[in-house]
Design a protein around this motif. Structure first.
Motif, PDB file in Angstrom:
ATOM      1  N   ARG A 131       0.839  -1.204   0.000  1.00  0.00           N
ATOM      2  CA  ARG A 131       0.000   0.000   0.000  1.00  0.00           C
ATOM      3  C   ARG A 131       0.875   1.255   0.000  1.00  0.00           C
ATOM      4  O   ARG A 131       0.633   2.203  -0.747  1.00  0.00           O
ATOM      5  N   GLU A 132       1.918   1.257   0.824  1.00  0.00           N
ATOM      6  CA  GLU A 132       2.813   2.419   0.875  1.00  0.00           C
ATOM      7  C   GLU A 132       3.523   2.623  -0.470  1.00  0.00           C
ATOM      8  O   GLU A 132       3.640   3.743  -0.955  1.00  0.00           O
ATOM      9  N   THR A 137       0.945   4.121  -2.941  1.00  0.00           N
ATOM     10  CA  THR A 137       0.305   5.401  -2.629  1.00  0.00           C
ATOM     11  C   THR A 137       1.266   6.540  -2.303  1.00  0.00           C
ATOM     12  O   THR A 137       0.829   7.685  -2.242  1.00  0.00           O
ATOM     13  N   ARG A 138       2.535   6.239  -2.085  1.00  0.00           N
ATOM     14  CA  ARG A 138       3.456   7.327  -1.725  1.00  0.00           C
ATOM     15  C   ARG A 138       3.548   8.336  -2.879  1.00  0.00           C
ATOM     16  O   ARG A 138       3.345   7.987  -4.054  1.00  0.00           O
ATOM     17  N   SER A 146       5.491   7.443  -6.018  1.00  0.00           N
ATOM     18  CA  SER A 146       5.194   6.096  -6.502  1.00  0.00           C
ATOM     19  C   SER A 146       5.310   5.996  -8.018  1.00  0.00           C
ATOM     20  O   SER A 146       4.834   6.869  -8.749  1.00  0.00           O
ATOM     21  N   GLU A 195      -1.924   6.656 -11.522  1.00  0.00           N
ATOM     22  CA  GLU A 195      -3.310   6.261 -11.758  1.00  0.00           C
ATOM     23  C   GLU A 195      -3.396   5.366 -12.984  1.00  0.00           C
ATOM     24  O   GLU A 195      -2.788   5.631 -14.000  1.00  0.00           O
ATOM     25  N   ARG A 237      -2.541   0.136 -10.651  1.00  0.00           N
ATOM     26  CA  ARG A 237      -2.687   0.774  -9.336  1.00  0.00           C
ATOM     27  C   ARG A 237      -4.047   0.427  -8.730  1.00  0.00           C
ATOM     28  O   ARG A 237      -4.146   0.111  -7.556  1.00  0.00           O
ATOM     29  N   LEU A 288      -4.403  -1.632  -5.225  1.00  0.00           N
ATOM     30  CA  LEU A 288      -5.090  -1.033  -4.077  1.00  0.00           C
ATOM     31  C   LEU A 288      -6.352  -1.810  -3.701  1.00  0.00           C
ATOM     32  O   LEU A 288      -6.693  -1.914  -2.517  1.00  0.00           O
ATOM     33  N   PRO A 309     -10.211   1.700  -4.253  1.00  0.00           N
ATOM     34  CA  PRO A 309     -10.457   2.619  -5.363  1.00  0.00           C
ATOM     35  C   PRO A 309     -11.679   2.216  -6.193  1.00  0.00           C
ATOM     36  O   PRO A 309     -11.587   2.011  -7.405  1.00  0.00           O
TER      37      PRO A 309
END
Length: 163
Positions: A96-97, A100-101, A104, A108, A112, A116, A128
């Motif tokens: 997740r990190e 989402t960082r 990254s 989008e 992704r 997620l 999402p």
């Protein structure tokens, strides 16, 4: 699954989070990990997920979509292997990190969204859902089957066509 079979994988959520934190502290995590075949990774994920619907669902989605098991930049950092190398569990906080960082590499898009969504199926974090329309028909079917596995309406064997 017994802890003995999955030695080195799993444990309490707190232990997994601590292990993920320790892994994040290393410089260049996964830098020395050799390329593995997608079949080896798939088998290890499925073995570790056996009997846990949410884990089976995420293993199904990650392996059937295919990007996760073919990208060393993902599996080298986000998988925890058992001592004997037969079982692999995803380090969900790390994944997740990574996705989402702010810096990254997973902008989008469909990958992704899938990553997620898998995190959300595992940790009940944000999903999402508004981006599902970005998935093509094949990936939408994979996600749908994965959700059915997670709810117990479809077995992993049925989804894989081996039942």
């Amino acid at each position: 699954m017994s802890g003995e079979r999955r030695r080195g994988v799993g444990g309490t959520a707190q232990a997994r989070a601590a292990a993920a934190g320790a892994r994040r502290e290393r410089p260049h995590p996964g830098a020395a990990v050799p390329a593995l075949s997608s079949e080896v990774i798939e088998a290890a994920l499925y073995r570790a997920a056996e009997g846990e619907p949410a884990a089976e669902a995420t293993a199904y989605i990650l392996t059937e979509e295919g990007s996760f098991v073919r990208r060393a930049d993902l599996y080298a950092v986000c998988l925890e292997w058992s001592d004997d190398g037969r079982y692999a569990s995803v380090l969900w906080p790390v994944l997740r990190e990574l996705v989402t960082r702010p810096s990254s590499p997973y902008e989008e898009g469909p990958l992704r969204t899938i990553l997620l969504l898998c995190c959300a199926l595992h940790d009940d974090g944000p999903a999402p859902l508004t981006r599902l329309s970005a998935l093509d028909t094949t990936n939408a079917r994979i996600v749908s089957r994965g959700i059915h596995i997670a709810t117990g309406k479809l077995t992993l064997a049925q989804a894989l066509g081996t039942a």
